[in-house]
Design a protein around this motif. Structure first.
Motif, short mmCIF file in Angstrom:
data_model
loop_
_atom_site.label_atom_id
_atom_site.label_comp_id
_atom_site.label_asym_id
_atom_site.label_seq_id
_atom_site.Cartn_x
_atom_site.Cartn_y
_atom_site.Cartn_z
N THR A 1 -23.64 -9.88 -14.21
CA THR A 1 -23.05 -8.69 -13.60
C THR A 1 -23.12 -8.79 -12.07
O THR A 1 -23.84 -9.63 -11.51
N GLY A 2 -22.38 -7.92 -11.41
CA GLY A 2 -22.45 -7.86 -9.96
C GLY A 2 -23.86 -7.58 -9.49
O GLY A 2 -24.35 -8.19 -8.53
N ARG A 3 -24.54 -6.67 -10.17
CA ARG A 3 -25.91 -6.31 -9.79
C ARG A 3 -26.85 -7.50 -9.95
O ARG A 3 -27.74 -7.73 -9.11
N PHE B 1 -17.78 -1.32 -11.98
CA PHE B 1 -17.68 -2.76 -12.22
C PHE B 1 -18.95 -3.49 -11.79
O PHE B 1 -19.17 -4.63 -12.21
N ILE B 2 -19.78 -2.87 -10.96
CA ILE B 2 -21.00 -3.51 -10.50
C ILE B 2 -21.90 -3.90 -11.67
O ILE B 2 -22.68 -4.85 -11.58
N ASP B 3 -21.76 -3.22 -12.81
CA ASP B 3 -22.58 -3.52 -13.99
C ASP B 3 -21.81 -4.28 -15.06
O ASP B 3 -22.26 -4.36 -16.21
N LEU B 4 -20.66 -4.84 -14.68
CA LEU B 4 -19.88 -5.69 -15.59
C LEU B 4 -19.92 -7.12 -15.09
O LEU B 4 -20.18 -7.39 -13.91
N ARG C 1 -34.13 -5.05 -3.84
CA ARG C 1 -33.90 -3.69 -4.34
C ARG C 1 -33.72 -2.71 -3.20
O ARG C 1 -32.93 -1.76 -3.30
N ALA C 2 -34.42 -2.93 -2.09
CA ALA C 2 -34.31 -2.02 -0.95
C ALA C 2 -32.91 -2.04 -0.33
O ALA C 2 -32.50 -1.07 0.31
N ARG C 3 -32.17 -3.13 -0.52
CA ARG C 3 -30.83 -3.26 0.05
C ARG C 3 -29.72 -3.04 -0.99
O ARG C 3 -28.55 -2.94 -0.63
N GLU C 4 -30.10 -2.99 -2.25
CA GLU C 4 -29.10 -2.99 -3.33
C GLU C 4 -28.12 -1.82 -3.24
O GLU C 4 -26.90 -2.00 -3.36
N ARG D 1 -14.97 -8.52 -1.91
CA ARG D 1 -15.71 -7.40 -1.34
C ARG D 1 -17.19 -7.48 -1.70
O ARG D 1 -18.06 -7.24 -0.85
N LEU D 2 -17.48 -7.82 -2.95
CA LEU D 2 -18.89 -7.93 -3.35
C LEU D 2 -19.57 -9.09 -2.64
O LEU D 2 -20.70 -8.96 -2.14
N ALA D 3 -18.88 -10.24 -2.57
CA ALA D 3 -19.46 -11.41 -1.89
C ALA D 3 -19.75 -11.10 -0.43
O ALA D 3 -20.80 -11.46 0.11
#
Length: 251
Positions: A112-114, A147-150, A132-135, A162-164
């Motif tokens: 997943t993205g996360r 979509f972050i959890d897909l 985790r502090a920046r997530e 965008r995520l990269a």
């Protein structure tokens, strides 16, 4: 690491890399082996991309690297990042290195993205707590919603970029290595990305920037080196070195 110990020190760096055809592991090599035929071993030639490069970069410095294509600029940056191993000489990077070359490189498509945020942070040497502090900031900046959890394989190309970009610019190291100033995404994302890059550059403890944009080099950097054929031919104040380079190029 204490801030006064951060920095870069390179001594007499030489770097060769192979050019020409390499057939080990190829289909052709496999067929020759299958039928018992002997294949002449390919002759591997090497190019010396860097020749006796020595430099130091201290905390607070913004070092620009300029030169024509093939001069060794990107090779030097990748040697600093640990991607290329020196043939001889020493590259000492004191601090956590963040190299931004291909920001999408290394994504796990089935994760997943996360999860990819976690993986990228761990590779950079950040602790799970630091990641985790920046997530939340990364997720908000990427603006890809649920979509972050897909799995990343389900993303559109724009969502992946965008995520990269968000991961690369929020999981920040001590030493920032940039091959050109990055922008990302569609028009609606560009302004936000440009502002984020400015903030990243300003907050880096040590910056090394490779660029063909002489205006950016003079605006951002505090010192510039000019590479030609793998050697440093000039070093000093940005305006002075850029003027020499442009005069030599006939511009």
């Amino acid at each position: 690491m204490r801030e006064e110990r951060l920095g870069i020190e390179i001594q007499s760096l030489a770097l060769d890399y192979p050019v020409g055809p390499l057939t080990r592991g190829s289909v052709k090599a496999g067929l020759f082996s299958l039928f018992g035929a002997r294949q002449k071993a390919p002759r591997v030639e090497f190019v010396r991309a860097l020749k006796g490069v020595s430099l130091k970069v201290a905390v607070g410095e913004r070092l620009g690297i300029i030169g024509r294509n093939g001069s060794g600029k990107s090779t030097l940056l990748r040697a600093m990042a640990g991607i290329y191993e020196p043939t001889s000489g020493v590259v000492e990077m004191r601090g956590r290195v963040q190299g931004m070359f291909d920001i999408g490189l290394g994504f796990e498509p089935e994760a997943t993205g996360r999860e990819n945020i976690l993986y990228r942070g761990l590779v950079m040497g950040l602790s799970p707590a630091e990641i985790r502090a920046r997530e939340d900031e990364i997720v908000e900046f990427a603006a890809i919603g649920d979509f972050i959890d897909l799995p990343v394989r389900t993303y559109s190309s724009g969502m992946s970029v965008r995520l990269a970009f968000a991961i690369s610019t929020y999981l920040q190291g001590d030493i920032l290595l940039l091959d050109e100033m990055l922008s990302a995404g569609d028009a609606s994302f560009q302004a936000k990305a440009a502002e984020r890059m400015r903030s990243l550059v300003e907050s880096a403890k040590v910056l090394v920037l490779v660029s063909h944009d002489m205006a950016t080099i003079q605006n951002v950097c505090t010192r510039v080196i000019w590479l030609s054929k793998g050697r440093i031919v000039a070093e000093g104040q940005p305006a002075d070195v850029v003027a020499q380079y442009l005069a030599d190029a006939g511009e």
